[in-house]
Scaffold this motif. Structure first.
Motif, PDB file in Angstrom:
ATOM      1  N   ASP A 246      11.730 -19.385 -17.930  1.00 54.66           N
ATOM      2  CA  ASP A 246      12.931 -20.027 -17.274  1.00 54.66           C
ATOM      3  C   ASP A 246      12.595 -20.691 -15.998  1.00 54.66           C
ATOM      4  OD1 ASP A 246      14.552 -18.478 -19.214  1.00 54.66           O
ATOM      5  OD2 ASP A 246      14.980 -17.056 -17.839  1.00 54.66           O
ATOM      6  N   HIS A 247      11.307 -20.368 -15.376  1.00 50.87           N
ATOM      7  CA  HIS A 247      10.919 -21.181 -14.354  1.00 50.87           C
ATOM      8  C   HIS A 247      10.745 -22.585 -14.618  1.00 50.87           C
ATOM      9  CE1 HIS A 247      10.910 -17.997 -11.308  1.00 50.87           C
ATOM     10  NE2 HIS A 247      10.163 -17.239 -12.060  1.00 50.87           N
TER      11      HIS A 247
ATOM     12  N   ASP B  79      14.148 -24.290 -15.312  1.00 51.06           N
ATOM     13  CA  ASP B  79      14.733 -24.695 -14.100  1.00 51.06           C
ATOM     14  C   ASP B  79      14.004 -25.580 -13.171  1.00 51.06           C
ATOM     15  OD1 ASP B  79      16.689 -22.883 -15.089  1.00 51.06           O
ATOM     16  OD2 ASP B  79      15.952 -21.132 -13.759  1.00 51.06           O
ATOM     17  N   GLN B  80      12.595 -25.612 -13.178  1.00 54.76           N
ATOM     18  CA  GLN B  80      11.980 -26.616 -12.504  1.00 54.76           C
ATOM     19  C   GLN B  80      10.890 -27.171 -13.182  1.00 54.76           C
ATOM     20  OE1 GLN B  80      11.060 -23.327  -9.498  1.00 54.76           O
ATOM     21  NE2 GLN B  80      11.884 -25.121  -8.008  1.00 54.76           N
TER      22      GLN B  80
END
Length: 115
Positions: free
Chosen positions: A13-14, A17-18
């Motif tokens: 997910d990191h 998102d980034q």
């Protein structure tokens, strides 16, 4: 890579998102260094390695051949091999039933070395 879908999802997910955090996969340079170090280790006398070595082995790993870990440890003077049945490549992202003993074993090894 891991038996924990929850940890794998949080990890990735990191990246979603980034995306600037994404490092990518294995590079040709990484492979060159890995194969070079393998040849280097084979050329050196394993008995000369006096530093204690801890090998954490994941028998269900699809990236690393865990069956070769015992032979590697047998060549070293001070090697501790610990196998985690059912474990995959990412030991520190595994399910608690695997990850917790891994963390305990690493801490015990470091404590035994005086860290």
């Amino acid at each position: 890579m891991t038996g924990s879908l929850a940890r794998w999802s949080v990890h990735h997910d990191h990246f979603r998102d980034q995306p600037e955090l994404v490092l990518g996969g294995v590079t040709w340079g990484w492979l060159h260094q890995a194969f070079g170090s393998r040849r280097h280790i084979k050329r050196k006398a394993a008995e000369a390695i006096q530093q204690p070595v801890l090998v954490l082995s994941a028998p269900a790993d699809r990236l690393v051949v865990a069956d070769r870990h015992p032979a590697f440890c047998d060549r070293l003077t001070h090697c501790t091999l610990i196998r985690y049945p059912g474990a995959r490549h990412e030991l520190l992202m595994e399910e608690d039933r695997i990850r917790n003993p891994v963390l305990e074993d690493v801490l015990a090894f470091l404590n035994a070395q005086g860290f």
